[in-house]
Write an enzyme that holds these catalytic residues in place. Structure first.
Site, PDB file in Angstrom:
ATOM      1  N   CYS A   1      -5.889   3.997  -4.007  1.00  0.00           N
ATOM      2  CA  CYS A   1      -6.041   2.599  -3.562  1.00  0.00           C
ATOM      3  C   CYS A   1      -7.188   1.843  -4.227  1.00  0.00           C
ATOM      4  O   CYS A   1      -6.980   0.868  -4.938  1.00  0.00           O
ATOM      5  CB  CYS A   1      -6.295   2.543  -2.063  1.00  0.00           C
ATOM      6  SG  CYS A   1      -5.153   3.489  -1.079  1.00  0.00           S
TER       7      CYS A   1
ATOM      8  N   HIS B   1     -10.608  -2.763   1.056  1.00  0.00           N
ATOM      9  CA  HIS B   1     -10.868  -1.414   0.525  1.00  0.00           C
ATOM     10  C   HIS B   1     -11.477  -1.399  -0.865  1.00  0.00           C
ATOM     11  O   HIS B   1     -11.178  -0.535  -1.691  1.00  0.00           O
ATOM     12  CB  HIS B   1      -9.593  -0.554   0.557  1.00  0.00           C
ATOM     13  CG  HIS B   1      -9.912   0.888   0.840  1.00  0.00           C
ATOM     14  ND1 HIS B   1      -8.981   1.898   0.813  1.00  0.00           N
ATOM     15  CD2 HIS B   1     -11.091   1.478   1.163  1.00  0.00           C
ATOM     16  CE1 HIS B   1      -9.563   3.049   1.094  1.00  0.00           C
ATOM     17  NE2 HIS B   1     -10.838   2.816   1.315  1.00  0.00           N
TER      18      HIS B   1
ATOM     19  N   ASN C   1      -0.403   2.310  -5.663  1.00  0.00           N
ATOM     20  CA  ASN C   1      -0.279   3.689  -6.185  1.00  0.00           C
ATOM     21  C   ASN C   1       1.067   4.243  -5.720  1.00  0.00           C
ATOM     22  O   ASN C   1       1.756   3.617  -4.925  1.00  0.00           O
ATOM     23  CB  ASN C   1      -1.433   4.599  -5.716  1.00  0.00           C
ATOM     24  CG  ASN C   1      -1.690   4.535  -4.234  1.00  0.00           C
ATOM     25  OD1 ASN C   1      -2.679   3.962  -3.790  1.00  0.00           O
ATOM     26  ND2 ASN C   1      -0.785   5.087  -3.447  1.00  0.00           N
TER      27      ASN C   1
ATOM     28  N   ASP D   1       0.833  -1.200   0.000  1.00  0.00           N
ATOM     29  CA  ASP D   1       0.000   0.000   0.000  1.00  0.00           C
ATOM     30  C   ASP D   1       0.873   1.258   0.000  1.00  0.00           C
ATOM     31  O   ASP D   1       1.702   1.431   0.912  1.00  0.00           O
ATOM     32  CB  ASP D   1      -0.907  -0.020   1.245  1.00  0.00           C
ATOM     33  CG  ASP D   1      -2.114   0.879   1.087  1.00  0.00           C
ATOM     34  OD1 ASP D   1      -2.159   1.648   0.097  1.00  0.00           O
ATOM     35  OD2 ASP D   1      -3.014   0.831   1.944  1.00  0.00           O
ATOM     36  N   ASP D   2       0.689   2.099  -0.981  1.00  0.00           N
ATOM     37  CA  ASP D   2       1.393   3.397  -1.066  1.00  0.00           C
ATOM     38  C   ASP D   2       2.917   3.264  -1.075  1.00  0.00           C
ATOM     39  O   ASP D   2       3.622   4.160  -0.595  1.00  0.00           O
ATOM     40  CB  ASP D   2       0.984   4.317   0.104  1.00  0.00           C
ATOM     41  CG  ASP D   2      -0.433   4.852  -0.028  1.00  0.00           C
ATOM     42  OD1 ASP D   2      -1.201   4.318  -0.841  1.00  0.00           O
ATOM     43  OD2 ASP D   2      -0.772   5.806   0.704  1.00  0.00           O
TER      44      ASP D   2
HETATM   45 CA    CA Z   1      -2.771   2.940  -1.581  1.00  0.00          CA
END
Ligand code: CA
Length: 505
Positions: free
Chosen positions: A95, A149, A316, A53-54
């Protein structure tokens, strides 16, 4: 003649499919390799997706980061050496849109998730046909672990969209922690009234377990101390799944999504200060790299490594609004934007014996491609729906053939419901973007910038100018038709298959 992605035309596949390059020799080589595998082993491959994530394009050692940016990643680097490293792997700007594109093979304008739903907001995967559902129909055991998510509403939860089992949280890390932390949210953390007000909002504060078709059961409330243990717990759950599957006759799909390294990072105690940078984001990266090592080792120990295609990526680019709790990218701007920094993510594929080792390629790969590619490997391409447009391109020959080339010609960039840009070859034509300052290549990004439209477009050469700082349009008008025809064909698909949201022009 050598192949050239700008000078070569694509081949139509079907009205509801994105046209693709057909490389005949490559197709034969890949098909032979897959048929040999299936006939030798009498089975289809397992598919393991590890989605961070990120995490940024530049974070891993194999992408020039690692030690150089204060967090070595030996396990991911080894996996890349043993497999295929993509330099042009594309997610969506944030996301939920990215995750749903991977899971449906469709762009956000079609699956409908244009932005992440937060604090119980509506929106999710319901109504879509998912990769998990089709792999399950093809005989795969399907397991989701970690961050979801893609909608908290019942119909969008993993156990209702194709997964046999789910162990994780339904939303995103910061939503569980930010209002509890007196450093970031003193006015809530020190106020009983506001804490109760947050607690009454319609989202589940626990991480959950669910079995196909059933309701979620709360496992544990995600307080900050619990949050720091989640990636460790989830890795153990996935390792147990892999062990349980060993020796079984069914192939499996494990979709393992980490909590890290989304802000705010509170590393597991044993990783505190473990990185040379001694920063929570970097310590978390060390843990995530260890987890990749653990999952790969479990595959090896149980004799399943040769039967598993692994994909490691991130959903992302860096979130620069939370710097320094943020990733590293060498590209312009950040999460939330369609500059390369927002959407160009690391992408590593490995499958020993089937994907050649030590291969780096700049061929385009979109998250939407995972859907048809995984179905092709599973022998389930015929199950792909034909009542909706599929943006993904089957990249199985790109992955399996020696020195494989991408089957994708165009990468389309959307900024929510506004068309932003198209890339073909090394060129990217941008018609709209988000930015606060063109001269600031390290800009705060992403979510905070202003929308800009360029009536004539801006053209960037991503080889000469990877930071997208100098428009090259007036010098390169000869290419215009190749971009405009790609955009025109893309827009035509929305005529026959209307988008979920009206297009902003
Ligand atoms: Ca993300």
């Amino acid at each position: 003649m050598t192949f050239d992605s700008i000078a070569t035309a694509t081949v139509p596949i079907a009205e509801h499919r994105e046209p693709a390059f057909v490389h005949e020799e490559q197709n034969v080589a890949a098909r032979q390799r897959l048929e040999n595998y299936v006939s030798t082993h009498g089975r289809r491959p397992n598919i393991l997706v590890i989605l961070f994530d990120d995490v940024g394009w530049g974070d891993f050692g194999c992408y020039g980061g690692g030690v150089a940016v204060g967090a070595p990643t030996p396990n991911i680097d080894r996996l890349a050496r043993d497999g295929l490293l993509l330099t042009s792997c594309y997610s969506e700007p944030s996301c939920s849109p990215s995750r749903a594109s991977l899971m449906t093979g469709r762009l956000p304008m079609r699956h409908g998730l244009l932005r992440p739903p937060m604090y119980g907001q509506p929106g999710g995967l319901d109504g879509e046909v998912t990769l998990a559902q089709l792999l399950g129909d093809a005989g795969y055991v399907t397991q989701a672990v970690g961050k979801w998510h893609m909608g908290e509403n019942r119909e969008s939860q993993p156990q209702h969209v194709g997964f046999d089992d789910f162990y994780g949280f339904l939303s995103v890390s910061d939503m569980y922690s930010e209002w509890r932390d007196p450093y970031f949210f003193p006015e809530i953390a020190y106020s009983e009234e506001r804490t109760r007000w947050i607690e009454n909002q319609p989202f589940n504060r626990c991480f959950v377990h669910a079995v196909k078709g059933g309701d979620t059961e709360d496992v544990e409330e995600v307080t900050i101390p619990v949050l720091s243990t989640l990636d460790d717990k989830w890795a153990t759950y996935s390792r147990d799944f892999i062990k349980r599957m060993s020796g079984g006759s069914q192939p499996w799909f494990l979709y393992h999504c980490t909590r890290g390294a989304h802000f705010d990072n509170y590393p597991l105690e044993k990783y505190l200060g473990a990185s040379p940078a001694k920063h929570p984001y970097k310590d978390t990266l060390i843990e995530l790299d260890d987890i990749v090592g653990r999952l790969v080792e479990t595959l090896r120990e149980t004799g399943q490594l040769e039967h598993t295609m692994i994909f490691v990526s991130s959903d992302n680019g860096p979130n620069m609004e939370t710097w320094p709790d943020a990733a590293y990218t060498p590209f312009r701007c950040a999460k939330g934007s369609t500059w390369e920094g927002g959407v160009r993510v690391p992408g590593v594929f490995a499958w020993p014996g089937m994907i050649d080792a030590d291969h780096t390629t700049d061929g385009l790969f979109s998250f939407t491609d995972m859907f048809p590619t995984a179905l092709a490997l599973a022998g389930a391409d015929a199950a792909m729906p034909d009542d909706r447009f599929i943006d993904g391109v089957d990249q199985s020959s790109f992955l399996l053939a020696p020195e494989g080339r991408s089957n994708r010609k165009y990468q389309y960039y959307w900024l929510q419901n506004q068309f932003s840009a198209v890339r073909v070859g090394e060129y990217k034509l941008m018609l709209a973007s988000i930015s606060d300052d063109d001269r600031d290549v390290q800009s705060l990004g992403g979510f905070e910038g202003v929308a800009q439209r360029y009536p004539y477009g801006r053209l960037y050469n991503l080889y000469l100018d990877p930071k997208e700082t100098r428009s090259y349009l007036v010098r390169k008008l000869a290419y215009i038709d190749s971009f405009t025809s790609g955009i025109r064909d893309h827009f035509k698909t929305f005529g026959k298959y209307p988008p979920r949201h009206p297009i902003t022009r």
